[in-house]
Scaffold this motif. Structure first.
Motif, PDB file in Angstrom:
ATOM      1  N   GLN A   1      -2.927  -7.630  47.015  1.00 23.38           N
ATOM      2  CA  GLN A   1      -3.356  -8.658  46.059  1.00 23.38           C
ATOM      3  C   GLN A   1      -2.974 -10.027  46.646  1.00 23.38           C
ATOM      4  O   GLN A   1      -1.982 -10.119  47.378  1.00 23.38           O
ATOM      5  N   PRO A   2      -3.730 -11.100  46.322  1.00 20.39           N
ATOM      6  CA  PRO A   2      -3.402 -12.418  46.892  1.00 20.39           C
ATOM      7  C   PRO A   2      -1.948 -12.835  46.626  1.00 20.39           C
ATOM      8  O   PRO A   2      -1.314 -13.461  47.462  1.00 20.39           O
ATOM      9  N   ASN A   3      -1.390 -12.432  45.469  1.00 19.73           N
ATOM     10  CA  ASN A   3      -0.005 -12.836  45.179  1.00 19.73           C
ATOM     11  C   ASN A   3       0.993 -12.142  46.112  1.00 19.73           C
ATOM     12  O   ASN A   3       2.079 -12.658  46.364  1.00 19.73           O
ATOM     13  N   GLU A   4       0.613 -10.986  46.643  1.00 20.18           N
ATOM     14  CA  GLU A   4       1.516 -10.293  47.568  1.00 20.18           C
ATOM     15  C   GLU A   4       1.536 -10.991  48.927  1.00 20.18           C
ATOM     16  O   GLU A   4       2.460 -10.842  49.707  1.00 20.18           O
ATOM     17  N   VAL A   5       0.469 -11.750  49.212  1.00 22.04           N
ATOM     18  CA  VAL A   5       0.375 -12.459  50.495  1.00 22.04           C
ATOM     19  C   VAL A   5       1.161 -13.768  50.428  1.00 22.04           C
ATOM     20  O   VAL A   5       1.709 -14.237  51.420  1.00 22.04           O
ATOM     21  N   GLY A   6       1.228 -14.324  49.217  1.00 21.43           N
ATOM     22  CA  GLY A   6       2.046 -15.533  49.002  1.00 21.43           C
ATOM     23  C   GLY A   6       1.355 -16.806  49.449  1.00 21.43           C
ATOM     24  O   GLY A   6       0.401 -16.766  50.223  1.00 21.43           O
ATOM     25  N   PRO A   7       1.862 -17.968  48.969  1.00 18.61           N
ATOM     26  CA  PRO A   7       1.318 -19.247  49.417  1.00 18.61           C
ATOM     27  C   PRO A   7       2.014 -19.664  50.717  1.00 18.61           C
ATOM     28  O   PRO A   7       2.993 -19.033  51.126  1.00 18.61           O
ATOM     29  N   PHE A   8       1.527 -20.725  51.351  1.00 22.16           N
ATOM     30  CA  PHE A   8       2.258 -21.288  52.488  1.00 22.16           C
ATOM     31  C   PHE A   8       3.571 -21.878  51.964  1.00 22.16           C
ATOM     32  O   PHE A   8       3.619 -22.407  50.842  1.00 22.16           O
ATOM     33  N   GLN A   9       4.594 -21.812  52.800  1.00 21.30           N
ATOM     34  CA  GLN A   9       5.873 -22.465  52.464  1.00 21.30           C
ATOM     35  C   GLN A   9       5.617 -23.972  52.325  1.00 21.30           C
ATOM     36  O   GLN A   9       4.951 -24.559  53.182  1.00 21.30           O
ATOM     37  N   ALA A  10       6.117 -24.596  51.262  1.00 26.42           N
ATOM     38  CA  ALA A  10       5.915 -26.049  51.112  1.00 26.42           C
ATOM     39  C   ALA A  10       7.158 -26.799  51.581  1.00 26.42           C
ATOM     40  O   ALA A  10       8.280 -26.414  51.232  1.00 26.42           O
ATOM     41  N   GLN A  11       6.973 -27.806  52.391  1.00 27.88           N
ATOM     42  CA  GLN A  11       8.093 -28.585  52.938  1.00 27.88           C
ATOM     43  C   GLN A  11       7.878 -30.059  52.618  1.00 27.88           C
ATOM     44  O   GLN A  11       6.746 -30.507  52.577  1.00 27.88           O
ATOM     45  N   ALA A  12       8.968 -30.794  52.472  1.00 26.66           N
ATOM     46  CA  ALA A  12       8.846 -32.258  52.347  1.00 26.66           C
ATOM     47  C   ALA A  12       8.728 -32.855  53.755  1.00 26.66           C
ATOM     48  O   ALA A  12       9.430 -32.369  54.644  1.00 26.66           O
ATOM     49  N   PRO A  13       7.864 -33.812  53.975  1.00 29.18           N
ATOM     50  CA  PRO A  13       6.937 -34.429  53.030  1.00 29.18           C
ATOM     51  C   PRO A  13       5.750 -33.509  52.717  1.00 29.18           C
ATOM     52  O   PRO A  13       5.150 -32.962  53.629  1.00 29.18           O
ATOM     53  N   VAL A  14       5.450 -33.379  51.404  1.00 32.29           N
ATOM     54  CA  VAL A  14       4.375 -32.467  51.014  1.00 32.29           C
ATOM     55  C   VAL A  14       2.993 -33.070  51.259  1.00 32.29           C
ATOM     56  O   VAL A  14       1.987 -32.375  51.192  1.00 32.29           O
ATOM     57  N   LYS A  15       2.949 -34.372  51.499  1.00 29.26           N
ATOM     58  CA  LYS A  15       1.659 -35.021  51.781  1.00 29.26           C
ATOM     59  C   LYS A  15       1.834 -35.884  53.027  1.00 29.26           C
ATOM     60  O   LYS A  15       2.952 -36.301  53.346  1.00 29.26           O
ATOM     61  N   PRO A  16       0.744 -36.174  53.749  1.00 30.03           N
ATOM     62  CA  PRO A  16       0.889 -36.954  54.979  1.00 30.03           C
ATOM     63  C   PRO A  16       1.468 -38.341  54.720  1.00 30.03           C
ATOM     64  O   PRO A  16       1.149 -38.971  53.706  1.00 30.03           O
ATOM     65  N   VAL A  17       2.343 -38.800  55.615  1.00 35.41           N
ATOM     66  CA  VAL A  17       2.946 -40.143  55.492  1.00 35.41           C
ATOM     67  C   VAL A  17       2.656 -40.888  56.778  1.00 35.41           C
ATOM     68  O   VAL A  17       2.930 -40.363  57.864  1.00 35.41           O
ATOM     69  N   PRO A  18       2.158 -42.127  56.697  1.00 40.03           N
ATOM     70  CA  PRO A  18       1.991 -42.898  57.933  1.00 40.03           C
ATOM     71  C   PRO A  18       3.365 -43.192  58.543  1.00 40.03           C
ATOM     72  O   PRO A  18       4.325 -43.459  57.807  1.00 40.03           O
ATOM     73  N   LEU A  19       3.457 -43.129  59.872  1.00 41.48           N
ATOM     74  CA  LEU A  19       4.741 -43.396  60.533  1.00 41.48           C
ATOM     75  C   LEU A  19       5.295 -44.754  60.128  1.00 41.48           C
ATOM     76  O   LEU A  19       6.490 -44.925  59.927  1.00 41.48           O
ATOM     77  N   ALA A  20       4.364 -45.737  59.965  1.00 40.55           N
ATOM     78  CA  ALA A  20       4.811 -47.094  59.640  1.00 40.55           C
ATOM     79  C   ALA A  20       5.595 -47.104  58.328  1.00 40.55           C
ATOM     80  O   ALA A  20       6.587 -47.818  58.189  1.00 40.55           O
TER      81      ALA A  20
END
Ligand SMILES: Cc1cc2nc3c(=O)[nH]c(=O)nc-3n(C[C@H](O)[C@H](O)[C@H](O)COP(=O)(O)OP(=O)(O)OC[C@H]3O[C@@H](n4cnc5c(N)ncnc54)[C@H](O)[C@@H]3O)c2cc1C
Length: 491
Positions: A464-483
């Motif tokens: 089942q999709p729940n047995e496969v699991g989501p990707f591990q989420a890491q901070a930063p969860v969204k892209p951040v410009p280096l600047a």
């Protein structure tokens, strides 16, 4: 709160609300009524969330969202817009939720938010956090889905309802969610040409559910609205095709046509029975996925609700997550719609007041009683909609061919994932597939491919999709410009 906090310096607050959609707005109103200091953070330039999609201040849009279905959320927006004491932080993205370091002496607060604001990154410490980040459209990968002109139906709607701008000329809407009827109606009203609306459900299946006595009696307003839209589509000669799914989009440099194929009664797509519609936009509409990345990154317990948001946050009766003083409201608890999101926001706010010791249990129970009653009724209807909007079980795998791009950030094709699965029997999770193939490794952090990847692995391995699991989420969860990292605090 001082204005320079917006400029990127660290700050503290009593309650931080992530998301200025219906649930965040409703919670802010209740908290302010009880004198609690509230900071609301949202990526968007204005409040209102996905349902209102307020136009930028520099635009003035005549007759903005006149339909009755927006009235309750507009009233919630109006109620807090009048509130002078809310600290609004727009165009600000929460990149992570952390526990404050035990070594830091000052600041206090139960949670630390890592925020990228207009002038760089900074930390905001809060005694309690309400996570109300909403949901996004569930993507379906199929041949041609990366062509310019293939969009989410809700994204098309965003342009039409927020800015009264029609982003194309001739539209095909295809999916399983009734939202596509609302979008088709809004497009017609805006003067667009709708070439077809395509539902995966068979006509009889849809009517059987909608005619259920429970729905007919308790939700006749929504049924009347649906019939009204269907009548309008018929008058405008828009074909509404049931029991079909989109199988490809074609065009030289952008979409020129959409091919749909019949789904046979056992749920299998029959590629010999196809129809082609000329169009320059395709709106895909298979329901929604909860924006669960911050909850997962924070380490909150999640659970799987297929077709009600996928991975959603577990919570108690007061919408407190498994992490103390991290509350959740709106679609991140289950995708139940905007009116339900309002009630969840109100209940979570009462939960926060109780948790912060502002009110006792008795007062909390009384304060939340009306919202609980309304929510239960709204969730009954949402459950019917979720069942109705459910696409066939293995649609994701059926829709793709070997060379369909599955992960568009890293340009990984379905065939590459399938070869990796065939070569390595130990790939049983989305994370294992990510490590070996780079699916989900790109800028969107798996938001676009994660659900399809999980379904492909599940189907291939008999899980089942729940047995496969989501990707591990890491901070930063969204892209951040280096600047932004260089200018501000890196957390
Ligand atoms: C494209 C689209 C169209 C929709 N159209 C309709 C419709 O017509 N009718 C309907 O009933 N429902 C619609 N929905 C469902 C609708 O989103 C919800 O019912 C309702 O808006 C949910 O309220 P909410 O408060 O949970 O979240 P939302 O209204 O989605 O608000 C969440 C807010 O959180 C912010 N946010 C998220 N993550 C972060 C972060 N990391 N940092 C800072 N801010 C963040 C977002 O910018 C957003 O403003 C739509 C959903 C989508 C995705």
């Amino acid at each position: 709160m001082a204005a320079n906090d917006q400029q990127g310096s660290d700050a503290t607050c009593e309650v931080a609300i992530i998301g200025a959609g219906p649930s965040g707005l409703a919670a802010a109103a209740v908290l302010r009524e009880h004198g609690v200091g509230v900071t609301v953070i949202d990526e968007q330039p204005r409040a209102g969330g996905q349902i209102l999609r307020q136009p930028p201040k520099s635009f003035s849009v005549a007759h903005w969202l006149p339909a009755k279905l927006y009235d309750r959320v507009k009233a919630a927006l109006h109620a807090v817009s009048e509130q002078p004491h809310i600290d609004w932080r727009f165009q600000s993205t929460v990149l992570g939720i952390m526990r404050p370091s035990p070594y830091r002496r000052s600041g206090g607060g139960a949670h630390e938010l890592w925020i990228q604001g207009p002038a760089g990154c900074y930390l905001l410490r809060a005694n309690a956090v309400l996570l109300a980040p909403g949901c996004y459209e569930r993507p379906l990968a199929f041949p041609g889905w990366t062509l310019p002109g293939v969009m989410g139906a809700g994204a098309i709607q965003g342009f039409v309802k927020s800015q009264q701008f029609v982003p194309g000329n001739r539209f095909v809407l295809a999916g399983s969610h009734p939202l596509q009827l609302v979008v088709a109606d809004q497009l017609l009203t805006a003067g667009a040409h709708v070439a077809a609306v395509v539902f995966t459900q068979r006509r009889q299946q849809a009517w059987r559910m909608l005619r259920h006595p429970f729905v007919a009696l308790r939700h006749h307003r929504q049924l009347l609205e649906t019939s009204r839209i269907l009548r309008r589509l018929r008058r405008a000669d828009v074909p509404v095709v049931f029991g079909h799914t989109i199988v490809r989009a074609d065009g030289a440099n952008a979409v020129e046509n959409a091919t749909i194929a019949e789904i046979n009664p056992s749920g299998v797509t029959d590629r010999h029975k196809t129809q082609v519609f000329e169009c320059d936009r395709i709106g895909v509409c298979h329901g929604f996925l909860a924006s669960s990345e911050l909850a997962r990154q924070a380490g909150a317990d999640m659970h799987w609700k297929d077709h009600a948001g996928g991975w959603v946050a577990r919570h108690d009766d007061w919408l407190e997550s498994s992490i103390r003083n991290l509350f959740v409201a709106g679609e991140i608890t289950s995708v139940d719609g905007a009116d339900a999101a309002l009630e969840k926001g109100r209940i979570a706010a009462v939960g926060i007041l109780r948790s912060l010791g502002r009110i006792d249990d008795n007062r909390a129970r009384n304060l939340a009683a009306v919202a609980r009653k309304r929510l239960s009724r709204l969730q009954d209807f949402a459950a019917v909609l979720q069942q109705l909007a459910q696409p066939p079980a293995n649609l994701a795998l059926q829709a793709m061919s070997d060379d369909t791009i599955l992960c568009r950030c890293e340009s990984i094709k379905l065939g590459e994932l399938q070869r990796a699965l065939a070569d390595n029997e130990h790939i049983l999770s989305a994370d294992a597939a990510k490590l070996l193939t780079r699916v989900g490794m790109g800028l969107c952090q798996g938001r676009l491919c994660g659900d399809n990847v999980a379904r492909v692995i599940a189907e291939t391995r008999g899980l089942q999709p729940n047995e496969v699991g989501p990707f591990q989420a890491q901070a930063p969860v969204k892209p951040v410009p280096l600047a932004a990292l260089v200018r501000g605090r890196c957390g």
